[in-house]
Design an enzyme around this catalytic site. Structure first.
Site, PDB file in Angstrom:
ATOM      1  N   HIS A 190       8.543  -2.659  -5.153  1.00  0.00           N
ATOM      2  CA  HIS A 190       8.482  -4.108  -5.292  1.00  0.00           C
ATOM      3  C   HIS A 190       9.879  -4.727  -5.483  1.00  0.00           C
ATOM      4  O   HIS A 190      10.246  -5.694  -4.817  1.00  0.00           O
ATOM      5  CB  HIS A 190       7.589  -4.433  -6.492  1.00  0.00           C
ATOM      6  CG  HIS A 190       7.346  -5.878  -6.658  1.00  0.00           C
ATOM      7  ND1 HIS A 190       6.460  -6.572  -5.877  1.00  0.00           N
ATOM      8  CD2 HIS A 190       7.909  -6.769  -7.489  1.00  0.00           C
ATOM      9  CE1 HIS A 190       6.480  -7.831  -6.235  1.00  0.00           C
ATOM     10  NE2 HIS A 190       7.347  -7.988  -7.222  1.00  0.00           N
ATOM     11  N   ARG A 297       2.115  -8.959   4.579  1.00  0.00           N
ATOM     12  CA  ARG A 297       1.374  -7.912   3.865  1.00  0.00           C
ATOM     13  C   ARG A 297       0.423  -8.580   2.872  1.00  0.00           C
ATOM     14  O   ARG A 297       0.847  -8.993   1.791  1.00  0.00           O
ATOM     15  CB  ARG A 297       2.339  -7.016   3.088  1.00  0.00           C
ATOM     16  CG  ARG A 297       3.288  -6.169   3.941  1.00  0.00           C
ATOM     17  CD  ARG A 297       4.259  -5.423   3.042  1.00  0.00           C
ATOM     18  NE  ARG A 297       4.901  -4.297   3.687  1.00  0.00           N
ATOM     19  CZ  ARG A 297       6.191  -4.283   4.042  1.00  0.00           C
ATOM     20  NH1 ARG A 297       6.966  -5.321   3.810  1.00  0.00           N
ATOM     21  NH2 ARG A 297       6.711  -3.207   4.608  1.00  0.00           N
ATOM     22  N   ARG A 333      -1.571  -9.014   8.354  1.00  0.00           N
ATOM     23  CA  ARG A 333      -2.117  -7.655   8.288  1.00  0.00           C
ATOM     24  C   ARG A 333      -3.215  -7.606   7.231  1.00  0.00           C
ATOM     25  O   ARG A 333      -3.035  -8.107   6.124  1.00  0.00           O
ATOM     26  CB  ARG A 333      -1.007  -6.669   7.938  1.00  0.00           C
ATOM     27  CG  ARG A 333      -1.527  -5.233   7.916  1.00  0.00           C
ATOM     28  CD  ARG A 333      -0.418  -4.243   7.663  1.00  0.00           C
ATOM     29  NE  ARG A 333      -0.008  -4.235   6.278  1.00  0.00           N
ATOM     30  CZ  ARG A 333       0.996  -3.481   5.804  1.00  0.00           C
ATOM     31  NH1 ARG A 333       1.689  -2.724   6.637  1.00  0.00           N
ATOM     32  NH2 ARG A 333       1.307  -3.493   4.538  1.00  0.00           N
ATOM     33  N   GLU A 435       1.381   3.849  12.920  1.00  0.00           N
ATOM     34  CA  GLU A 435       2.098   4.471  11.800  1.00  0.00           C
ATOM     35  C   GLU A 435       1.567   5.859  11.485  1.00  0.00           C
ATOM     36  O   GLU A 435       2.068   6.548  10.606  1.00  0.00           O
ATOM     37  CB  GLU A 435       2.086   3.569  10.569  1.00  0.00           C
ATOM     38  CG  GLU A 435       0.743   2.990  10.195  1.00  0.00           C
ATOM     39  CD  GLU A 435       0.854   1.924   9.100  1.00  0.00           C
ATOM     40  OE1 GLU A 435       1.921   1.774   8.499  1.00  0.00           O
ATOM     41  OE2 GLU A 435      -0.165   1.255   8.845  1.00  0.00           O
ATOM     42  N   ASN A 458       8.004   2.892   8.508  1.00  0.00           N
ATOM     43  CA  ASN A 458       8.108   3.474   7.154  1.00  0.00           C
ATOM     44  C   ASN A 458       7.108   4.615   7.009  1.00  0.00           C
ATOM     45  O   ASN A 458       7.432   5.698   6.529  1.00  0.00           O
ATOM     46  CB  ASN A 458       7.811   2.426   6.072  1.00  0.00           C
ATOM     47  CG  ASN A 458       8.746   1.229   6.150  1.00  0.00           C
ATOM     48  OD1 ASN A 458       9.810   1.330   6.737  1.00  0.00           O
ATOM     49  ND2 ASN A 458       8.342   0.119   5.582  1.00  0.00           N
ATOM     50  N   ASP A 459       5.873   4.327   7.431  1.00  0.00           N
ATOM     51  CA  ASP A 459       4.852   5.374   7.337  1.00  0.00           C
ATOM     52  C   ASP A 459       4.985   6.396   8.458  1.00  0.00           C
ATOM     53  O   ASP A 459       4.843   7.595   8.222  1.00  0.00           O
ATOM     54  CB  ASP A 459       3.451   4.749   7.360  1.00  0.00           C
ATOM     55  CG  ASP A 459       3.068   4.242   5.983  1.00  0.00           C
ATOM     56  OD1 ASP A 459       3.278   4.990   5.009  1.00  0.00           O
ATOM     57  OD2 ASP A 459       2.591   3.107   5.872  1.00  0.00           O
ATOM     58  N   ARG A 469       7.754   8.972   1.535  1.00  0.00           N
ATOM     59  CA  ARG A 469       8.779   7.931   1.646  1.00  0.00           C
ATOM     60  C   ARG A 469       9.330   7.473   0.303  1.00  0.00           C
ATOM     61  O   ARG A 469      10.370   6.831   0.232  1.00  0.00           O
ATOM     62  CB  ARG A 469       8.225   6.733   2.432  1.00  0.00           C
ATOM     63  CG  ARG A 469       7.105   6.002   1.739  1.00  0.00           C
ATOM     64  CD  ARG A 469       6.368   5.085   2.705  1.00  0.00           C
ATOM     65  NE  ARG A 469       6.438   3.688   2.308  1.00  0.00           N
ATOM     66  CZ  ARG A 469       5.826   2.692   2.950  1.00  0.00           C
ATOM     67  NH1 ARG A 469       5.110   2.941   4.026  1.00  0.00           N
ATOM     68  NH2 ARG A 469       5.932   1.464   2.530  1.00  0.00           N
ATOM     69  N   CYS A 506       8.070  -3.194  12.679  1.00  0.00           N
ATOM     70  CA  CYS A 506       8.165  -3.972  11.444  1.00  0.00           C
ATOM     71  C   CYS A 506       8.529  -3.120  10.230  1.00  0.00           C
ATOM     72  O   CYS A 506       8.468  -3.588   9.101  1.00  0.00           O
ATOM     73  CB  CYS A 506       6.874  -4.740  11.191  1.00  0.00           C
ATOM     74  SG  CYS A 506       5.450  -3.676  10.937  1.00  0.00           S
TER      75      CYS A 506
HETATM   76  C1  PEP Z   1       5.420   0.546   7.635  1.00  0.00           C
HETATM   77  O1  PEP Z   1       4.713   1.490   7.292  1.00  0.00           O
HETATM   78  O2  PEP Z   1       6.458   0.668   8.300  1.00  0.00           O
HETATM   79  C2  PEP Z   1       5.073  -0.840   7.260  1.00  0.00           C
HETATM   80  C3  PEP Z   1       5.740  -1.859   7.735  1.00  0.00           C
HETATM   81  O3  PEP Z   1       4.078  -1.018   6.363  1.00  0.00           O
HETATM   82  P1  PEP Z   1       4.200  -0.730   4.795  1.00  0.00           P
HETATM   83  O4  PEP Z   1       5.664  -0.584   4.473  1.00  0.00           O
HETATM   84  O5  PEP Z   1       3.587  -1.905   4.128  1.00  0.00           O
HETATM   85  O6  PEP Z   1       3.418   0.530   4.635  1.00  0.00           O
HETATM   86 MG    MG Z   2       2.743   1.195   6.565  1.00  0.00          MG
END
Ligand code: PEP
Ligand code: MG
Length: 586
Positions: A190, A297, A333, A435, A458-459, A469, A506
């Site tokens: 956060h 989000r 989302r 993802e 990210n995922d 991560r 993203c």
């Molecule tokens: C991601 O996984 O890249 C993403 C943008 O979603 P989050 O970071 O909310 O999992």
């Molecule tokens: Mg994600």
């Protein structure tokens, strides 16, 4: 000097402000029996003033930021009213004959131990709320800390915390925060997301730093390499002050690009959009020159709500965020709860051995079907309010085609329900996050069921590399520039482009200079990122051609290690964009 994870770029020199201090002052905790009454009165007065503050804050935040962000203060007021909490403190003051401050500290430890034992993540979250309230109460019990705060209000503050609590972040709104340092957290926590959306240099994951720093210390935060220096010597300070000035000048200079179109050196037009959690972020995206929101989000709304947001509340919240988004061009989302984010009322208090591979996102939403339908209807209703806008609905963690088919049916059904109830609707494009490796590999088979795609790197990176991560122990593997990641990303982007389905990325790598160039070379033209990264990415785009990007991508794909890929890009950046070095975040 200590080193952590650089989570938001830039340099800041300022005065430390430690906000997890529950109490200040070295006075003995013991009091005499004759002092018990006055100590109880002092606690009662502090409790009353804290309650008034929370009420005020709740109103202020509700009007200035939004009712959802304000909801956390209602939760805090209810804890403050809870007889169990205050009786515990009063009993300690009377029975143990200790100061209200000491009783407060002991009460916090009592709840920490109690809730830690329960292994209920919801309760563990509430410990943060209790700590938050204790900090507020403590400020009234200790005049010294009030004085420090007053003095520091005029200076530039570097906030130090164990981890930043949502309400602390909101309350810091009127204080000029120049930097953030936290003991816990990572790129996706956060505090990191808030720091980036406000363009504040930040470093996370420095364990034990709160034992080394004291409010009032002079500190340097370097968001380029994650270093934090406490009470540096004059020479070091002078050097960092110079870099800090350069950083601020560069930011101001880049901000002037705000209204220019985003295009590459060879004239290819790009869509640069912002990732947001709420209305305030959507405004920040606009201020940074985003052409829309590529990722909203929505889980933030659920995470900060005191109970369950109903359809009307959700509708109003989505409507506000859409209204604040440039061109009302937004990708909303659906709830991505699970993994490391939990809300108790979705029954997520069971323990999972592998939460990131478990009951998360749409997997959880499918099981709470009625609840999920409420969100889908609220999004459709909000979209219909903006006939000239472009609102899209995005589903996280899609793994197989059947899920996407099922989701489409649910959207169709929600739309029918609204029409039957006489509510206006509008066709909303439906898309999937890529993802999960299974979806990335079979993307050509899934595309028939979607209108657009958004790559959640990210995922995708953590799943491809089998490296959490948020775990610093394996962060050397969780790398977006890893050869395996590049191959998969290229294949997904090219599959989408081949059939003309719009594809955005993203994840955090969209705002990282090295990765951005490679993505450009793969044929990506839509990027969504933390708003603070938009100005430097726009500038970088103007200094690099797609031809160059394609060349460096071809070379990068030949490299066998992440370090080699990184070095290749570092060399290119040194020639084409030495002016942007200070804004690098990877
Ligand atoms: C991601 O996984 O890249 C993403 C943008 O979603 P989050 O970071 O909310 O999992
Ligand atoms: Mg994600």
């Amino acid at each position: 000097m200590r080193r952590g994870i650089a989570v938001s770029p830039g340099i800041a020199v300022g005065t430390a402000y430690v906000i997890t201090e529950i109490y200040v002052g070295g006075k003995s905790a013991k009091i005499t029996s004759g002092e018990v009454k006055s100590e109880l009165d002092r606690f009662e007065a502090a409790r009353h003033r804290t309650a008034m503050d929370l009420q005020h804050l709740e109103r202020k935040v509700a009007t200035q930021v939004g009712p959802e962000e304000a909801a956390i203060f209602a939760v805090h007021r209810s804890i403050l009213r809870d007889p169990g909490f205050s009786n515990h403190i009063c009993k300690l003051i009377s029975d143990e004959q200790i100061t209200a401050q000491a009783a407060l500290r002991d009460t916090v430890s009592y709840y920490e131990t109690l809730f830690a034992k329960s292994r209920d993540e919801y309760l563990q979250e509430r410990v943060n709320d209790i700590r938050d309230i204790a900090v507020r109460l403590s400020a009234y019990l200790s005049n010294a800390s009030q004085e420090i705060k007053k003095d520091l209000r005029n200076g530039k503050l570097i906030v130090f915390a164990d981890e930043l609590l949502p309400s602390q972040v909101v309350a810091l709104g009127d204080i000029d925060v120049a930097g953030i340092v936290t003991q816990k957290g990572s790129q996706t926590s956060h505090a990191a997301i808030i720091a980036r959306s406000r363009g504040i240099p930040a470093v996370s994951g420095i364990s034990g730093i709160l034992r080394q720093v004291t409010t009032g210390d002079e500190v340097v935060v370097d968001g380029r390499d994650g270093s934090v220096i406490i009470n540096p010597n004059e020479e070091t300070l002078r050097a960092f002050r110079k870099v800090e000035r350069e950083f601020v000048d560069l930011k101001d200079q880049l901000a002037e690009n705000r209204d220019l179109p985003a295009k590459t050196l060879d004239g290819v037009m790009l869509h640069l959009q912002g990732n947001v959690n709420n209305v305030a972020d959507a405004r920040a995206a606009e201020a940074m020159g985003a052409t829309g929101v590529g990722l909203y989000r929505t889980e933030y709304l659920y995470l900060t709500h005191p109970d369950v947001p109903d359809e009307q509340e959700q509708f109003e919240n989505y409507r506000q965020v859409i209204a604040a988004t440039p061109g009302q061009n937004i990708t909303i989302r659906t709830l991505d709860i699970g993994g490391d984010k939990t809300v108790a009322y979705l029954g997520h208090n069971h323990q999972e051995a592998n939460p990131f591979m478990g009951w998360r996102s749409i997997r959880l939403s499918f099981e709470h079907r009625d609840f999920f339908m409420i969100q889908i209807r609220a999004i459709l209703r909000a979209a219909a309010e903006f006939p000239d806008g472009q609102v899209r609905m995005l589903f996280p963690m899609v793994t197989v085609l059947e899920e996407m088919r099922r989701l489409r049916k649910m959207v169709g059904l929600a739309s029918k329900q609204l029409q039957q109830a006489g509510v206006a609707t509008k066709r909303v494009p439906v898309g999937m996050m890529v993802e999960v490796p299974a979806a990335a590999i079979c993307i050509d088979m899934l595309l028939e069921a979607v209108d657009f795609v958004s790559i959640g790197s990210n995922d995708l990176v953590q799943y491809l590399m089998a490296a959490d991560r948020d775990n610093p122990k394996v962060s050397h593997l969780c790398q977006p520039l890893a050869p395996a990641v590049l191959r998969v990303l290229k294949s997904v982007i090219q599959s989408c482009n081949r059939v003309g389905k719009p594809v955005t990325l993203c994840g955090e790598m969209a705002g990282q200079h090295r990765a951005f160039i490679l993505l450009l070379g793969m044929g990506l033209t839509r990027f969504s990122m933390s708003p603070a990264f938009l100005p430097s990415i726009k500038q970088l785009a103007a200094q690099v051609s797609v031809v160059q990007a394609k060349q460096v991508l071809a070379e990068a794909l030949e490299q066998k290690t992440t370090n080699q890929v990184r070095q290749l890009l570092t060399n290119l950046l040194e020639t084409i964009a030495p002016n942007l070095r200070l804004m690098e975040s990877d």
